[in-house]
Design a protein around this motif. Sequence first.
Motif, PDB file in Angstrom:
ATOM      1  N   ASN A  70       0.812  -1.223   0.000  1.00  0.00           N
ATOM      2  CA  ASN A  70       0.000   0.000   0.000  1.00  0.00           C
ATOM      3  C   ASN A  70       0.842   1.269   0.000  1.00  0.00           C
ATOM      4  N   ILE A  71       2.080   1.177   0.464  1.00  0.00           N
ATOM      5  CA  ILE A  71       2.939   2.358   0.495  1.00  0.00           C
ATOM      6  C   ILE A  71       3.221   2.899  -0.902  1.00  0.00           C
ATOM      7  N   HIS A  72       3.097   2.065  -1.931  1.00  0.00           N
ATOM      8  CA  HIS A  72       3.399   2.503  -3.296  1.00  0.00           C
ATOM      9  C   HIS A  72       2.151   2.931  -4.077  1.00  0.00           C
ATOM     10  N   TRP A  79      -5.974   0.964  -1.930  1.00  0.00           N
ATOM     11  CA  TRP A  79      -6.334  -0.439  -2.161  1.00  0.00           C
ATOM     12  C   TRP A  79      -6.034  -0.915  -3.583  1.00  0.00           C
ATOM     13  N   LEU A  80      -5.364  -0.115  -4.401  1.00  0.00           N
ATOM     14  CA  LEU A  80      -4.997  -0.618  -5.724  1.00  0.00           C
ATOM     15  C   LEU A  80      -4.041  -1.802  -5.585  1.00  0.00           C
ATOM     16  N   ALA A  81      -3.161  -1.770  -4.579  1.00  0.00           N
ATOM     17  CA  ALA A  81      -2.270  -2.907  -4.333  1.00  0.00           C
ATOM     18  C   ALA A  81      -3.068  -4.163  -4.001  1.00  0.00           C
ATOM     19  N   ASN A 112      -1.766 -18.409  -1.759  1.00  0.00           N
ATOM     20  CA  ASN A 112      -2.438 -17.156  -1.444  1.00  0.00           C
ATOM     21  C   ASN A 112      -1.522 -15.978  -1.746  1.00  0.00           C
ATOM     22  N   VAL A 113      -2.118 -14.848  -2.097  1.00  0.00           N
ATOM     23  CA  VAL A 113      -1.376 -13.605  -2.273  1.00  0.00           C
ATOM     24  C   VAL A 113      -1.979 -12.582  -1.316  1.00  0.00           C
ATOM     25  N   SER A 114      -1.143 -12.031  -0.429  1.00  0.00           N
ATOM     26  CA  SER A 114      -1.619 -11.075   0.573  1.00  0.00           C
ATOM     27  C   SER A 114      -0.826  -9.788   0.485  1.00  0.00           C
ATOM     28  N   VAL A 115      -1.438  -8.700   0.955  1.00  0.00           N
ATOM     29  CA  VAL A 115      -0.831  -7.369   0.847  1.00  0.00           C
ATOM     30  C   VAL A 115      -0.803  -6.701   2.213  1.00  0.00           C
ATOM     31  N   GLY A 116       0.318  -6.040   2.505  1.00  0.00           N
ATOM     32  CA  GLY A 116       0.445  -5.221   3.700  1.00  0.00           C
ATOM     33  C   GLY A 116       0.948  -3.846   3.317  1.00  0.00           C
ATOM     34  N   PRO A 117       1.220  -2.998   4.290  1.00  0.00           N
ATOM     35  CA  PRO A 117       1.710  -1.657   3.963  1.00  0.00           C
ATOM     36  C   PRO A 117       2.990  -1.662   3.142  1.00  0.00           C
ATOM     37  N   ASN A 118       3.899  -2.627   3.417  1.00  0.00           N
ATOM     38  CA  ASN A 118       5.213  -2.614   2.783  1.00  0.00           C
ATOM     39  C   ASN A 118       5.555  -3.864   1.990  1.00  0.00           C
ATOM     40  N   GLN A 119       4.769  -4.914   2.115  1.00  0.00           N
ATOM     41  CA  GLN A 119       5.121  -6.188   1.491  1.00  0.00           C
ATOM     42  C   GLN A 119       3.906  -6.864   0.856  1.00  0.00           C
ATOM     43  N   ILE A 191      -5.957   4.671   4.772  1.00  0.00           N
ATOM     44  CA  ILE A 191      -6.221   3.250   5.024  1.00  0.00           C
ATOM     45  C   ILE A 191      -7.349   2.726   4.141  1.00  0.00           C
ATOM     46  N   TYR A 192      -8.377   3.530   3.965  1.00  0.00           N
ATOM     47  CA  TYR A 192      -9.562   3.084   3.235  1.00  0.00           C
ATOM     48  C   TYR A 192      -9.829   3.968   2.030  1.00  0.00           C
ATOM     49  N   PRO A 193     -10.238   3.362   0.920  1.00  0.00           N
ATOM     50  CA  PRO A 193     -10.612   4.144  -0.262  1.00  0.00           C
ATOM     51  C   PRO A 193     -12.059   4.586  -0.154  1.00  0.00           C
ATOM     52  N   THR A 194     -12.499   5.345  -1.132  1.00  0.00           N
ATOM     53  CA  THR A 194     -13.926   5.600  -1.310  1.00  0.00           C
ATOM     54  C   THR A 194     -14.450   4.597  -2.338  1.00  0.00           C
ATOM     55  N   GLU A 195     -15.757   4.450  -2.394  1.00  0.00           N
ATOM     56  CA  GLU A 195     -16.327   3.568  -3.422  1.00  0.00           C
ATOM     57  C   GLU A 195     -16.016   4.095  -4.816  1.00  0.00           C
ATOM     58  N   GLU A 196     -15.951   5.427  -4.934  1.00  0.00           N
ATOM     59  CA  GLU A 196     -15.645   6.037  -6.233  1.00  0.00           C
ATOM     60  C   GLU A 196     -14.235   5.656  -6.680  1.00  0.00           C
TER      61      GLU A 196
END
Length: 460
Positions: A70-72, A79-81, A112-119, A191-196
């Motif tokens: 998510n940092i990138h 949440w694009l990551a 599984n593929v999981s996402v965190g802030p940095n990894q 932390i959270y996106p909008t629906e848009e």
Amino acid sequence: MKRIILYLFNIVFCLVVFAQKQTPPAGGTPKNFTLPEKTTLKLDNGLTVVMIPYGNLPKVTVSAVVKTGNIHEAKGQVWLADITADLMQEGTITRTAQEVSLAAANMGGQVNVSVGPNQTTASGEVLSEFGADLVDLIADVLLRPAFPQGELSRLINDRKRNLSVQMSRPQPQATEKFNKVIYGDHPYGDIYPTEEMLDSYTVADVRKFYDDNFGAQRTVVYVAGVFNEGAMKEAVTNAFSQWAAGPAVSFEVPQAVAKPGVEILDRADAPQSTIIMGLPVVDPSHPDFIPLSVTNYLLGGSFASRITSNIREDKGYTYSPRSTVDTRYGSATWYEMADVTTDVTGPSLKEISYEINKLRNEVPEAEELDGIKNYRAGIFVLQNSSPGGIIGQLSFLDLYGLDDSYLTEYVKNVYAVTPEQVTEMTRKYLDYEKMTIVVVGDKKVIEKQIEDYQNALDNF
């Protein structure tokens, strides 16, 4: 017959009472963690491979950890990551999603593929005889994602439902506001996106995020468990050696700031208030991190902690308060969070601040600290009790640039923390007057309580 039943009941009752009054035997002292001898190699494209024999069960865990997350994400692409990781699991250019799942299932596991802030992590655990096949499958998912257009809408709708659930709850609302205050426009603050936002994402956005952030230079492949080292080395080399080097590791370090004050998010007629209060502290690369972590467990981070004993056990203000040191690359925050009854919102803040202030001014008893150190050391041992746990610890070291000695000497360093250090850490890092406070609750009821709390701080 009734007399016999009554007699037996009395015997059982006495035995239960007797058992309850017995002092349980002291637990053993956790030993220092011995890191299994590991093999590390680097491929020509920059990818690192770490292999750690562990345990006796004929199973192996493989995790490919990419230093991106998510940092990138760019501004407006929260949440694009996560969407990228979701779509990576929908098939490769050589396998459909069903074929990937079936291949993993036939090995006795899943991928599984999981996402965190940095990894971002692609991982799986299978029977040892299929270790090389698992490496090939993970490489296929990671290197050759198909990003099928037809699955994007479904995945976005799933994320929107998840977002709706999250944002209906007060704790995520409080956490979102708290991080925004601390981190501002840095990605850690979103932390959270909008629906848009979610509706706007396209496969082209996903492909660009992948192309910009994935590659061999940012990746470490971990193999842990029972395996043939030669065969796994060959499998990883064959599967990953042709992957492009991609971008170098790069993280934007945030300028986290302590911003004292109270933010109220109105939740009309709410029977409870959700409180979060905290501030930036040092991350795991700092020498003070372990003493600060022990301090956190004594103050609010365990069931036996002072804040928990105060506002849960003694006063009944809340059921499950907790404090934590939330770590990310280049930063960390300490915060206490609790859901409290609306009419004791102000008193709860006062008691939390009271316990912080007390620890800043009074050195704790050695016996109290010893119990906390035993707990923390025991938790650490449990974290290293599986191949996946070992990989998680090594990945943690890699992210923060720490030496193996951080693991092997961790228990010793925990036990070395003194009562005086705990007070020093509290004075140095946990000034309640500098903390950001976010309260989600019924504003018309809690506003006056918070004003009274702020006025009461002068009397501590």
